[in-house]
Design a protein around this motif. Structure first.
Motif, mmCIF file in Angstrom:
data_model
loop_
_atom_site.group_PDB
_atom_site.id
_atom_site.type_symbol
_atom_site.label_atom_id
_atom_site.label_comp_id
_atom_site.label_asym_id
_atom_site.label_seq_id
_atom_site.Cartn_x
_atom_site.Cartn_y
_atom_site.Cartn_z
ATOM 1 N N GLY A 12 0.875 -1.235 0.089
ATOM 2 C CA GLY A 12 0.054 0.007 0.003
ATOM 3 C C GLY A 12 0.760 1.114 -0.034
ATOM 4 N N GLY A 14 -0.309 4.463 0.034
ATOM 5 C CA GLY A 14 -1.089 5.746 0.643
ATOM 6 C C GLY A 14 -0.031 6.283 1.501
ATOM 7 N N ILE A 15 -0.565 7.105 2.284
ATOM 8 C CA ILE A 15 0.274 8.105 3.139
ATOM 9 C C ILE A 15 0.863 7.265 4.125
ATOM 10 C CG2 ILE A 15 -1.694 8.821 4.883
ATOM 11 C CD1 ILE A 15 0.818 11.344 4.026
ATOM 12 N N GLY A 17 1.649 3.962 4.037
ATOM 13 C CA GLY A 17 2.670 3.089 3.394
ATOM 14 C C GLY A 17 3.955 3.757 3.304
ATOM 15 N N GLU A 35 2.438 -0.862 -4.706
ATOM 16 C CA GLU A 35 1.407 0.015 -4.675
ATOM 17 C C GLU A 35 0.656 -0.585 -6.183
ATOM 18 O OE1 GLU A 35 -0.832 2.306 -3.227
ATOM 19 O OE2 GLU A 35 -1.956 2.018 -5.154
ATOM 20 N N LEU A 43 -6.267 7.394 -0.768
ATOM 21 C CA LEU A 43 -7.217 8.452 -0.717
ATOM 22 C C LEU A 43 -6.735 10.088 -0.739
ATOM 23 C CD1 LEU A 43 -9.182 6.657 2.268
ATOM 24 C CD2 LEU A 43 -9.965 6.985 -0.082
ATOM 25 N N ALA A 44 -5.400 9.962 -0.474
ATOM 26 C CA ALA A 44 -4.926 11.311 -0.650
ATOM 27 C C ALA A 44 -4.565 11.490 -2.164
ATOM 28 C CB ALA A 44 -3.582 11.499 0.152
ATOM 29 N N ASP A 276 -5.926 -1.607 2.848
ATOM 30 C CA ASP A 276 -7.564 -1.619 3.589
ATOM 31 C C ASP A 276 -7.358 -2.574 4.581
ATOM 32 O OD1 ASP A 276 -10.361 -1.638 3.688
ATOM 33 O OD2 ASP A 276 -9.995 -3.398 2.991
ATOM 34 N N LEU A 284 -6.211 -11.123 1.781
ATOM 35 C CA LEU A 284 -4.726 -11.360 1.740
ATOM 36 C C LEU A 284 -4.415 -12.318 2.892
ATOM 37 C CD1 LEU A 284 -2.938 -7.879 1.425
ATOM 38 C CD2 LEU A 284 -3.997 -9.367 -0.410
ATOM 39 N N LEU A 366 -18.914 17.052 -2.714
ATOM 40 C CA LEU A 366 -18.772 15.708 -1.969
ATOM 41 C C LEU A 366 -20.389 15.306 -1.593
ATOM 42 C CD1 LEU A 366 -15.649 15.265 0.226
ATOM 43 C CD2 LEU A 366 -15.984 14.630 -2.102
ATOM 44 N N THR A 427 -8.783 2.665 -4.357
ATOM 45 C CA THR A 427 -7.862 2.454 -3.205
ATOM 46 C C THR A 427 -8.085 1.368 -2.547
ATOM 47 O OG1 THR A 427 -9.652 3.448 -1.823
ATOM 48 C CG2 THR A 427 -8.397 5.043 -2.850
ATOM 49 N N ASN A 429 -10.641 0.481 -0.695
ATOM 50 C CA ASN A 429 -11.033 0.694 1.011
ATOM 51 C C ASN A 429 -12.367 0.226 0.992
ATOM 52 O OD1 ASN A 429 -9.499 2.293 2.993
ATOM 53 N ND2 ASN A 429 -9.014 3.388 1.151
ATOM 54 N N GLU A 435 -12.447 7.186 5.234
ATOM 55 C CA GLU A 435 -11.604 7.687 6.352
ATOM 56 C C GLU A 435 -11.486 6.394 7.342
ATOM 57 O OE1 GLU A 435 -11.926 11.890 7.025
ATOM 58 O OE2 GLU A 435 -10.325 11.703 8.321
ATOM 59 N N GLY A 469 -8.757 8.259 11.301
ATOM 60 C CA GLY A 469 -7.998 8.389 10.056
ATOM 61 C C GLY A 469 -7.390 9.755 9.916
ATOM 62 N N LEU A 471 -4.739 12.387 7.326
ATOM 63 C CA LEU A 471 -3.213 12.045 6.998
ATOM 64 C C LEU A 471 -2.358 11.958 8.161
ATOM 65 C CD1 LEU A 471 -3.631 14.911 4.149
ATOM 66 C CD2 LEU A 471 -3.459 12.361 3.536
HETATM 67 C C1 LIG Z 1 -13.148 13.267 0.736
HETATM 68 C C2 LIG Z 1 -12.034 12.935 1.667
HETATM 69 C C3 LIG Z 1 -11.656 14.087 2.312
HETATM 70 C C4 LIG Z 1 -10.491 13.950 3.360
HETATM 71 N N1 LIG Z 1 -10.121 15.140 3.988
HETATM 72 C C5 LIG Z 1 -9.069 14.893 4.843
HETATM 73 C C6 LIG Z 1 -8.454 16.320 5.263
HETATM 74 O O1 LIG Z 1 -8.960 17.366 5.026
HETATM 75 N N2 LIG Z 1 -7.332 16.032 6.105
HETATM 76 C C7 LIG Z 1 -6.768 14.871 6.505
HETATM 77 O O2 LIG Z 1 -5.934 14.813 7.215
HETATM 78 N N3 LIG Z 1 -7.319 13.783 5.972
HETATM 79 C C8 LIG Z 1 -8.449 13.808 5.047
HETATM 80 N N4 LIG Z 1 -9.147 12.745 4.777
HETATM 81 C C9 LIG Z 1 -8.597 11.277 5.062
HETATM 82 C C10 LIG Z 1 -7.357 10.766 4.442
HETATM 83 O O3 LIG Z 1 -7.185 10.941 3.001
HETATM 84 C C11 LIG Z 1 -7.205 9.424 4.644
HETATM 85 O O4 LIG Z 1 -7.488 9.091 6.153
HETATM 86 C C12 LIG Z 1 -5.544 8.900 4.593
HETATM 87 O O5 LIG Z 1 -5.292 9.301 3.270
HETATM 88 C C13 LIG Z 1 -5.521 7.367 4.657
HETATM 89 O O6 LIG Z 1 -4.263 6.932 4.385
HETATM 90 P P1 LIG Z 1 -3.798 5.302 4.190
HETATM 91 O O7 LIG Z 1 -2.663 5.251 3.878
HETATM 92 O O8 LIG Z 1 -4.161 4.835 5.771
HETATM 93 O O9 LIG Z 1 -4.866 4.683 3.284
HETATM 94 P P2 LIG Z 1 -5.220 4.551 1.822
HETATM 95 O O10 LIG Z 1 -5.026 6.086 1.393
HETATM 96 O O11 LIG Z 1 -6.455 3.741 1.639
HETATM 97 O O12 LIG Z 1 -3.965 3.655 1.152
HETATM 98 C C14 LIG Z 1 -4.057 2.617 0.993
HETATM 99 C C15 LIG Z 1 -3.005 2.132 -0.441
HETATM 100 O O13 LIG Z 1 -3.178 0.616 -0.272
HETATM 101 C C16 LIG Z 1 -3.154 0.661 -1.973
HETATM 102 N N5 LIG Z 1 -3.617 -0.945 -1.810
HETATM 103 C C17 LIG Z 1 -4.652 -1.441 -1.328
HETATM 104 N N6 LIG Z 1 -4.818 -2.680 -1.560
HETATM 105 C C18 LIG Z 1 -3.689 -3.181 -2.189
HETATM 106 C C19 LIG Z 1 -3.231 -4.158 -2.675
HETATM 107 N N7 LIG Z 1 -3.561 -5.588 -2.605
HETATM 108 N N8 LIG Z 1 -1.898 -4.388 -3.197
HETATM 109 C C20 LIG Z 1 -1.167 -3.119 -3.331
HETATM 110 N N9 LIG Z 1 -1.454 -2.084 -2.946
HETATM 111 C C21 LIG Z 1 -2.762 -1.903 -2.342
HETATM 112 C C22 LIG Z 1 -4.139 1.455 -2.331
HETATM 113 O O14 LIG Z 1 -4.260 1.852 -3.787
HETATM 114 C C23 LIG Z 1 -3.951 2.671 -1.683
HETATM 115 O O15 LIG Z 1 -2.695 3.469 -2.317
HETATM 116 C C24 LIG Z 1 -9.899 12.897 3.516
HETATM 117 C C25 LIG Z 1 -10.250 11.745 2.827
HETATM 118 C C26 LIG Z 1 -11.291 11.905 2.035
HETATM 119 C C27 LIG Z 1 -11.719 10.581 1.177
#
Ligand SMILES: Cc1cc2nc3c(=O)[nH]c(=O)nc-3n(C[C@H](O)[C@H](O)[C@H](O)COP(=O)(O)OP(=O)(O)OC[C@H]3O[C@@H](n4cnc5c(N)ncnc54)[C@H](O)[C@@H]3O)c2cc1C
Length: 508
Positions: A12, A14-15, A17, A35, A43-44, A276, A284, A366, A427, A429, A435, A469, A471
């Protein structure tokens, strides 16, 4: 750097990983970051349509102020001071069809004046709100990787505000909003998921805004993501795009690597999943390490809603609009068979010159829904009907905005609609949630276990182990994950923060 030759595979990009990769590389691990998409961020994310860029994630980034809470943590994973932040003073306006309006301001004095103008009859509650924001401005976040030794000072500092924290953690936004008689004020605290979360979540956000520590960075969330990617490259790490993990390989209850969807096997000393949570545990790993508590959690705990996003490229300078506008409707709009909304929110990105050519504006809206099944089944079963529904939603949203800005009718150049099915496709998710776990009064933001019972050499990071959740959950969960690994391997956990350019100039 301590080059000990051990390897971590991270699922993953995302932020979370990405942050895990930086921490691991700083501690001398070889890192393979997988990724499934062709770009990092999860989600970012933002996307380009013609000359417009449409942001989905970033409203505010906690830690934007170099002197504020959480800034140092960002500096551990990137040179955050290279970003340019803006802190709009009026950050949202709520407006009815008759032009009645309430503006929410970042600075607490302007906010107090506006609320008293709007609702003098709610004076006592407004005063309580304002003094709570002042008190919460002193709140120090605890570091989940710090234990007692790393947190005792912050705990001590938080002690005087404990009564406010405790009171506002036990009631929901909706209960808090009920105390106001003014309908717009009530709706600000009560609408959607904000109304279900502990009131303290919104009040702390207001305190961070007052401290100019929850700004928006020019370029949106991808600007931050790119900085962390740069850091990974500078530390000699690589991200493999288009690498979808299909299975976490386990031998004798010990994670030994990952099998990709194309059959390739990657072996490692540790597996970190920042993908996720549901897919990690039940797909997995095939559900083998899900105990009763984990199954109950995924069966019962409430998630943040999913959403549709209508994005409009508008050939107008809309800088006379507030950055965010919530239009309260006389008649609710139907999003899907289970979802009606009584207000629609718009964001006018006139404050980000990278998102549209001069004189034009990227606008997004949204629309929350929990009906993931409707959108995913429609897309899977009937693509024509799915596209027709997307067109209907776009027309509805444009209709609401045209009533507010009549000149918009002739100025729309680009329309783009994404749905909960898109969130899931891009994503992974679960339920297309925006979130992860919704913090609820009482259960709050307490981190969840990042390991699974009976499985060695495996650890999770990201929003699925940190309710609420956001960033900041990236560094906040990646740090303890890599620290645990280092402790186990007897490797020093040395993750010094970046120096800012300003500090370099004065030779700090
Ligand atoms: C509309 C919206 C508004 C938001 N506003 C804000 C804000 O203003 N401020 C703030 O701080 N946060 C905000 N957030 C929340 C923030 O974006 C998320 O909480 C954060 O980005 C989650 O990061 P993550 O790395 O945990 O997960 P994710 O971003 O979901 O990353 C998971 C990654 O894993 C990858 N992946 C999944 N399965 C696999 C697999 N089997 N093999 C390889 N790769 C895989 C995905 O492609 C993804 O890149 C917002 C979110 C949304 C949707």
């Amino acid at each position: 750097m301590n080059q000990h030759g051990r390897k971590i595979v991270i699922v993953g990009g995302g932020i979370a990983g990405l942050c895990a990769a930086v921490y691991a590389l700083k501690c001398g691990y070889q890192v393979e970051l997988l990724e499934m998409h062709d770009m990092a961020g999860g989600l970012a994310m933002s996307w380009r349509r013609g000359p417009y860029t449409f942001e989905t994630c970033l409203h505010w980034l906690v830690g934007s102020n170099p002197h504020g809470e959480f800034h140092t943590q960002w500096k551990e994973v990137c040179d955050i001071d290279r970003l340019t932040f803006v802190d709009p003073e009026e950050f949202i306006r709520i407006e009815t069809s008759s032009g009645d309006s309430l503006s929410m301001f970042a600075s607490v004095d302007a906010l107090e004046a506006e609320l008293l103008r709007r609702a003098p009859q709610d004076r006592a509650v407004i005063r309580d709100l304002i003094s709570s924001i002042h008190a919460l401005g002193k709140f120090r976040m605890l570091d989940p990787s710090g234990g007692f030794t790393g947190n005792w000072l912050n705990m001590l500092r938080d002690l005087p505000i404990f009564p406010v924290l405790s009171r506002l953690s036990k009631i929901s936004g909706r209960e808090f909003g009920k105390r106001f008689s003014d309908p717009l004020l009530k709706s600000f605290f009560s609408t959607g998921d904000i109304g279900k979360m502990p009131a303290v979540a919104m009040l702390i956000s207001l305190a961070w805004m007052n401290a100019r520590n929850a700004g928006y960075c020019i370029g949106g969330s991808q600007a931050l993501i790119r900085l962390i990617e740069e850091k990974i490259a500078a530390l000699g790490g690589k991200i493999r795009f288009g690498a979808r993990a299909a299975r976490i390989l386990v031998e004798d209850d010990r994670a030994i690597g990952v099998e990709l969807a194309n059959g390739e096997t990657i072996l490692a000393d540790w597996v970190v999943s920042a993908a996720d949570g549901h897919a990690t545990i039940f797909d997995l790993l095939g559900g083998k390490y899900a105990d009763d508590a984990t199954r109950k959690l995924y069966a019962e705990r409430e998630l943040f809603a999913s959403y549709l996003q209508v994005s409009l490229g508008v050939g107008l300078d809309l800088s006379d609009q507030p950055p965010a506008l919530s239009c309260v409707l006389d008649t609710p709009v139907m999003v899907d068979p289970e979802t009606d909304l009584s207000s629609v929110m718009f964001r006018f990105f006139h404050f980000d010159p990278t998102f549209a050519p001069p004189g034009k504006t990227a606008v997004t809206s949204l629309l929350s829904t929990r009906n993931f099944k409707y959108w995913s089944s429609l897309r899977a079963g009937n693509l024509i009907a799915y596209r027709a529904e997307k067109d209907r939603i776009a027309e509805t949203v444009i209709g609401v905005l045209k009533r507010r800005i009549p000149a918009l009718a002739a100025a729309i150049e680009t329309v783009d609609v994404s749905t909960p099915a898109s969130v899931f496709r891009y994503t992974g998710n679960w339920q297309g949630t925006m979130e992860g776990w919704l913090p609820m009064p009482g259960s709050g933001f307490r981190p969840l276990p990042n390991t699974l019972p009976g499985l060695d050499r495996f650890i999770m990071a990201g929003q699925w182990v940190m309710p609420g959740g956001g960033l900041p959950s990236g560094p906040l969960t990646a740090r303890p994950a890599i620290k645990t690994i280092c402790k186990h391997d007897r490797v020093p956990f040395d993750v010094h923060p970046e120096h800012t350019r300003a500090e370099e100039l004065v030779g700090v």
